[in-house]
Scaffold this active site. Structure first.
Site, PDB file in Angstrom:
ATOM      1  CG  ASP A 149      12.795  -1.671  -0.856  1.00 44.21           C
ATOM      2  OD1 ASP A 149      12.028  -2.080   0.589  1.00 44.21           O
ATOM      3  OD2 ASP A 149      13.615  -1.737   0.066  1.00 44.21           O
ATOM      4  CD  GLU A 180      12.613  -1.912   5.045  1.00 51.98           C
ATOM      5  OE1 GLU A 180      12.970  -1.930   6.573  1.00 51.98           O
ATOM      6  OE2 GLU A 180      13.021  -2.209   4.940  1.00 51.98           O
TER       7      GLU A 180
HETATM    8 ZN   LIG Z   1      13.137  -5.755   5.426  1.00 51.11          ZN
END
Ligand SMILES: [Zn+2]
Length: 404
Positions: free
Chosen positions: A80, A175
């Protein structure tokens, strides 16, 4: 195929995370990228390439002859990109053999990379610099790490003459919004330890993070029509403002600290006369100091509640802990990375992270995981950049760690 070609392909898939979504992954673009990665890993000849229902992708490179007894090592990156900046229609530009002049991004000519403002860039004259076009982030965070791992995996499979133990690869979603480790199945991953590739300058090796708690301090007041409020209204906004004003500023604030200094950081304010809440980040490299910070915040909040006739509601939530507490018990994990960085001709750069990584959580979930550079610069910004040379060094370090 080269690591640069892979990187340029990955950044063109919009995989921005979305904090407001409850699904996992939070956006379909992350799944699209995972599917592309799965097909590339299969095409490179990796074993049991599995994309699970939560959008976590794992794969295996079996040990070479005679290395079956080695511990399994993992390499992890996140697919992401940050919600803070658009990641749609990323147009990567390669500035080949960059000569050191200002890099003006064509889609917004106010976005300029200057060596005077970018000391890390100044040391890369002659390299092939990759930027976005001015309206989006680039996504080097963390597609540089993803590309380095995919390329290294392909090379290990193609060159069985490079000896190594069993290797596991893991690509995680979300994340950037703190959920990357949430559904990471450590048992299924089955590695003794791992490395995230999610760092900056060539040579960086991070094995100390913050310990982190989130505090919510709410002031409860009493609302009534302001025209008839005399002697009745108790304004929670005034109480919360007084509280924020009393938080330390000259010390213990992000604006005045660096290195190993922790901080107490008010970052979100939700206000009404009735109820105003303030979210406060507590951060320190020493976990025990979070208790001192909490006590400080509590006593300020309670004093303000007393003075203003409001009531304070306080709760504290653990976010993550300093990975060093785990890694100190497994010194060979960091030592192996140090040796690999030296073996490719770089100097290890070891600085405490003033934040957390997926490894801060994974280390406490039973998978000791320091963080390695992948050539990411100006994270979450239109001015994000990386270089072909950085990407290639990250691949070389992965190969060295595997060889051991
Ligand atoms: Zn990162």
């Amino acid at each position: 195929m080269s690591v640069l070609e892979r990187f340029l392909r990955y950044v063109q898939i919009d995989s921005r995370a979305d904090d407001s979504s409850a699904s996992c992954p939070t956006t379909p673009g992350q799944l699209m990228l995972q599917q592309l990665l799965a097909s590339e890993l299969r095409a490179s000849g990796l074993d049991d390439v599995i994309l699970d229902d939560n959008g976590y992708l794992m794969a295996t490179i079996p040990a070479t002859r005679g290395r079956d007894a080695d511990p399994t090592i993992g390499f992890i990156a996140h697919v992401d990109t940050s919600p803070e900046m658009s990641g749609a229609n990323v147009k990567p530009i390669v500035h080949r053999a960059w000569d050191g002049r200002d890099i003006i991004l064509p889609d917004d000519r106010t976005a300029v990379l200057r060596t005077s403002e970018q000391p890390d860039l100044a040391s890369q004259i002659g390299h092939d610099i990759v930027t976005a076009s001015g309206k989006t982030l680039l996504g080097a965070d963390d597609k540089a790490g993803v590309a380095a791992i995919v390329e290294a995996a392909a090379e290990l499979v193609a060159h069985p003459d490079i000896p190594h133990g069993r290797i596991r690869i893991g690509f995680t979603p979300d994340e950037e919004i703190g959920r990357g480790a949430n559904r990471f199945d450590v048992a299924r991953f089955g590695a003794a330890y791992a490395y995230t590739l999610d760092g900056g300058n060539a040579g960086e090796l991070e094995h100390e993070s913050f310990s982190a708690d989130l505090m919510r301090v709410a002031f409860i007041g009493f609302n009534t029509h302001p025209g008839y409020a005399k002697g009745k209204m108790v304004n929670a906004i005034r109480a919360a403002a007084r509280f924020v004003d009393r938080l330390p500023r000259e010390r213990l604030s992000p604006e005045t600290t660096d290195g190993y200094d922790g901080f107490v950081h008010p970052y979100q304010f939700e206000s009404s006369v009735d109820r105003t809440s303030v979210r406060v980040l507590l951060r320190d490299h020493v976990t025990a100091k979070l208790r001192e910070q909490e006590q400080l915040v509590r006593s300020l909040a309670e004093a303000v509640a007393d003075e203003t006739g409001t009531r304070a509601e306080i709760d504290v939530q653990e976010q993550y802990r300093n990975m060093r507490e785990v890694l100190d018990r497994h010194p060979h994990v960091v030592e192996r990375a140090r040796a690999a960085i030296r073996a490719v001709g770089l100097t290890p750069i070891e600085k405490p992270i003033r934040g957390g990584t997926d490894g801060s959580r994974l280390s406490f979930m039973g998978l000791p995981t320091p963080n390695l550079f992948a050539g990411e610069h100006n994270f979450h910004s239109r001015l994000e950049w990386t270089s072909r040379q950085d990407l290639e060094k990250a691949v070389a370090v992965i190969l060295e760690i595997a060889r051991g």
